[in-house]
Design an enzyme around this catalytic site. Structure first.
Site, mmCIF file in Angstrom:
data_model
loop_
_atom_site.group_PDB
_atom_site.id
_atom_site.type_symbol
_atom_site.label_atom_id
_atom_site.label_comp_id
_atom_site.label_asym_id
_atom_site.label_seq_id
_atom_site.Cartn_x
_atom_site.Cartn_y
_atom_site.Cartn_z
ATOM 1 N N ARG A 72 0.831 -1.202 0.000
ATOM 2 C CA ARG A 72 0.000 0.000 0.000
ATOM 3 C C ARG A 72 0.869 1.257 0.000
ATOM 4 N NH1 ARG A 72 -2.274 1.351 3.965
ATOM 5 N NH2 ARG A 72 -1.030 0.147 5.449
ATOM 6 N N LYS A 215 -8.012 -2.490 1.061
ATOM 7 C CA LYS A 215 -7.748 -1.726 2.272
ATOM 8 C C LYS A 215 -8.365 -0.330 2.235
ATOM 9 C CE LYS A 215 -5.457 -4.673 4.798
ATOM 10 N NZ LYS A 215 -6.086 -5.237 6.015
ATOM 11 N N HIS A 234 -9.599 -5.331 12.820
ATOM 12 C CA HIS A 234 -8.572 -6.012 12.033
ATOM 13 C C HIS A 234 -8.187 -7.261 12.824
ATOM 14 C CE1 HIS A 234 -4.301 -5.990 10.129
ATOM 15 N NE2 HIS A 234 -5.147 -6.662 9.391
ATOM 16 N N SER A 252 1.203 -8.742 11.730
ATOM 17 C CA SER A 252 1.826 -9.772 10.906
ATOM 18 C C SER A 252 2.869 -10.548 11.711
ATOM 19 C CB SER A 252 2.485 -9.114 9.694
ATOM 20 O OG SER A 252 3.149 -10.059 8.900
ATOM 21 N N LYS A 256 -2.048 -14.832 13.819
ATOM 22 C CA LYS A 256 -3.488 -14.550 13.700
ATOM 23 C C LYS A 256 -4.189 -15.535 12.775
ATOM 24 C CE LYS A 256 -4.367 -10.579 11.729
ATOM 25 N NZ LYS A 256 -5.006 -10.711 10.408
ATOM 26 N N THR A 257 -3.605 -15.745 11.588
ATOM 27 C CA THR A 257 -4.233 -16.639 10.615
ATOM 28 C C THR A 257 -4.064 -18.100 11.032
ATOM 29 O OG1 THR A 257 -3.920 -15.067 8.822
ATOM 30 C CG2 THR A 257 -4.231 -17.357 8.197
ATOM 31 N N ASP A 271 -9.272 -11.749 8.555
ATOM 32 C CA ASP A 271 -8.619 -10.441 8.512
ATOM 33 C C ASP A 271 -9.479 -9.252 8.939
ATOM 34 O OD1 ASP A 271 -6.184 -9.062 7.956
ATOM 35 O OD2 ASP A 271 -7.063 -8.280 6.125
ATOM 36 N N ARG A 344 1.654 -12.153 -2.807
ATOM 37 C CA ARG A 344 0.305 -12.369 -2.277
ATOM 38 C C ARG A 344 -0.503 -13.322 -3.146
ATOM 39 N NH1 ARG A 344 -1.542 -10.111 2.760
ATOM 40 N NH2 ARG A 344 -0.061 -8.474 3.305
#
Length: 551
Positions: A72, A215, A234, A252, A256-257, A271, A344
């Protein structure tokens, strides 16, 4: 109102052909035929951006963003500083004020640019959010079919929203328009600008990283939901077999995932979510996974999605010995960071084997704040009260390895308010207060779960095992770490409540000081990290925002 009339009224577009709501196969073909731009720093602006693999239409689309935009463009992200929102928005280096006097003329120039070019545009109508109570109709309008395919993957479809035209947001994505900073009021030739008043987003110039399409709308939702007293997050979210919901916040590298992907629990999403009066629901219809150094055995869903029709592989380099058209996507070198570390994969949420019905779940019983402390001093798990939750939520701490010089392993602290500061459009205290109120209303517990190092910092100690981390998480989800089930010790430096026992976890690791041979060295390191927390609290002005210091 017809599509042509709506886009003329909203954006000033006139006389153009719109390829509206094409299916994934059609968008795949359109991307191969028509998406053109720069993919090499010294390359021309008319190279193909999208490529097929040996699987053709039955496999993924491979896409390359401009080499200057493989993430981004945070320093070129703005919101129009209209008087009615100027005091509400949280202005910062990655979300800056845009002069309202410049915005209207800039939009007119972009529309004139497109009208004069006379080329077709892709339009996809999707929704941000699965719950009709808050879902926002989202219209993508852009030059690249790849971006339209990405929007189709990443957002919900078929959500029945009342009076959609009064709520619709429109994103105009124009890589071929290069801004003139002196004329347009931008900082460079590219810009991402959000207009809260008119419900318009502009993405201009070399800002063609797919994540911008996602985003930008997440930032919008982070403004809209607090306005109706609801909580955008988030985080990842799942629900257990007894209907026990959980949400996991984390930056990151904190897990989390991985931790939310539990075969015993249904996945709500990985997410972006909302916590509303009706429970927790996903904003998205897809996943946007990092690919660099992917362990296919540990992440079989992502690995399988590499070969899915309609998925989008972004910025993974071709193999040196064969063209992409002759390459099976499973043969791509996912360790190749020649273009970027931020490679990605976009794929539908339905690719996951155990997704909650409608990507929705109940109010969470357990809130998990994840951190990966590479300093090696935070407890593996701590129980947080309301004051602790608000402090640690706005702190959003993790620690990353420096890794910039050979032999240098000193960790670096990373603080990102609400575990997603760049996307938090309103001030951090707004989200912290809503979170605290919802936790109180629904009697949710909260833990700080450390997936980092024990026995010393990175390079000396060892990372807390995934088995112990899962045992701690499972115990918390089952209520086995609640005050009526276990005793606590107070950490004298961090002022954190540490459980004295947990099923399946050695008691001695629950107090991190016990795992260090040199206790004095531990104290010095812990005080160093505590002072980093204090400095972040001071520098961000959290006291003035009503957040109470707890350490």
């Amino acid at each position: 109102m017809s599509l042509n009339a709506a886009l003329k009224e909203t954006l000033g577009l006139d006389g153009l052909e719109y390829r509206h709501d094409l299916g994934k196969d059609a968008l795949f073909r359109e991307a191969l035929a028509n998406d053109r731009g720069r993919i090499r720093a010294d390359g021309p602006d008319d190279e193909p951006k999208a490529y097929e693999t040996a699987l053709g239409l039955e496999g993924p689309l491979v896409y390359y963003s401009d080499p200057s935009c493989t993430g981004r463009p945070v320093q070129d992200t703005f919101a129009v500083a209209w008087p009615e929102v100027e005091d509400k928005l949280w202005w910062k280096s990655d979300f800056q004020k845009f002069d309202p006097d410049h915005f209207g003329p800039l939009l007119e120039r972009v529309a004139a640019h497109l009208n004069e070019r006379g080329r077709h545009l892709y339009v996809q109508d999707v929704h941000c959010g699965w719950d009709p109570a808050y879902a926002v109709p989202y219209r993508f309008v852009g030059e690249y079919a790849t971006h339209a395919l990405f929007a189709t993957n990443m957002f919900a479809s078929g959500v029945d929203v009342a009076d959609p035209e009064s709520k619709r947001w429109t994103l105009l994505d124009v890589p071929s328009f290069h801004c003139d900073p002196e004329r347009d009021g931008t900082l460079s030739a590219r810009a991402v600008i959000i207009d809260m008043r008119n419900r318009v987003g502009l993405v201009l110039g070399r800002a063609d990283y797919c994540g911008v399409v996602k985003k930008t709308m997440f930032t919008v939702m982070n403004y809209l939901l607090p306005e109706i007293g609801e909580m955008p997050m988030h985080c990842s979210a799942n629900v257990g077999p007894r209907g026990d919901g959980a949400i996991l916040f984390g930056l990151s590298g904190t897990g989390k995932t991985t931790l939310s992907a539990d075969p015993e629990r249904e996945l709500i999403g990985d997410d972006e979510h909302a916590w509303t009066a009706d429970g927790v629901s996903n904003f998205e219809g897809g996943c946007y996974a990092k690919l660099i150094d992917l362990d296919k055995a540990a992440e079989p869903v992502i690995a399988a999605a590499l070969s899915m029709p309609g998925s989008v592989i972004e910025n993974v380099p071709p193999l040196p010995d064969r063209p992409l058209a002759e390459t099976d996507p499973q043969d791509l070198d996912l360790s190749d960071n020649a273009i970027t570390e931020n490679t990605r994969l976009s794929y539908p949420l339905a690719a996951n084997p155990n997704v909650a019905d409608g990507a929705r779940g109940p109010h969470p019983e357990t809130i998990v704040l994840l951190t990966a402390d590479a300093f090696g001093v935070l407890p593996p798990v701590s129980i947080l009260d309301t004051r602790d939750v608000m402090y640690h939520f706005v702190s959003g701490f993790t620690a990353k390895l420096a890794g910039t010089e050979v032999g240098v392993n000193e960790p670096k602290a990373a603080f990102s308010a609400c575990f997603g500061a760049p996307f938090m459009a309103q001030k951090p205290s707004v989200y912290a207060e809503i979170l605290a109120e919802k936790m109180k209303t629904h009697r949710a517990r909260c833990i700080l779960l450390n997936t980092g190092w024990s026995g010393g910092p990175h390079g000396v100690g060892k990372r807390i095992s995934i088995q112990h981390t899962r045992a701690l998480l499972n115990a918390a989800l089952a209520g086995e770490l609640d005050a009526d089930k276990v005793g606590y010790d107070n950490h004298p430096i961090f002022n954190l409540a540490m459980p004295t026992a947990c099923p399946g976890v050695p008691t001695e690791i629950l107090n991190p000081r016990n795992t260090w041979e040199d206790k004095h060295a531990y104290d010095v390191q812990a005080e160093k990290l505590r002072d980093m927390f204090r400095e972040n609290y001071r520098s961000k002005g959290f006291d003035a925002l009503g957040i109470e210091a707890v350490m």
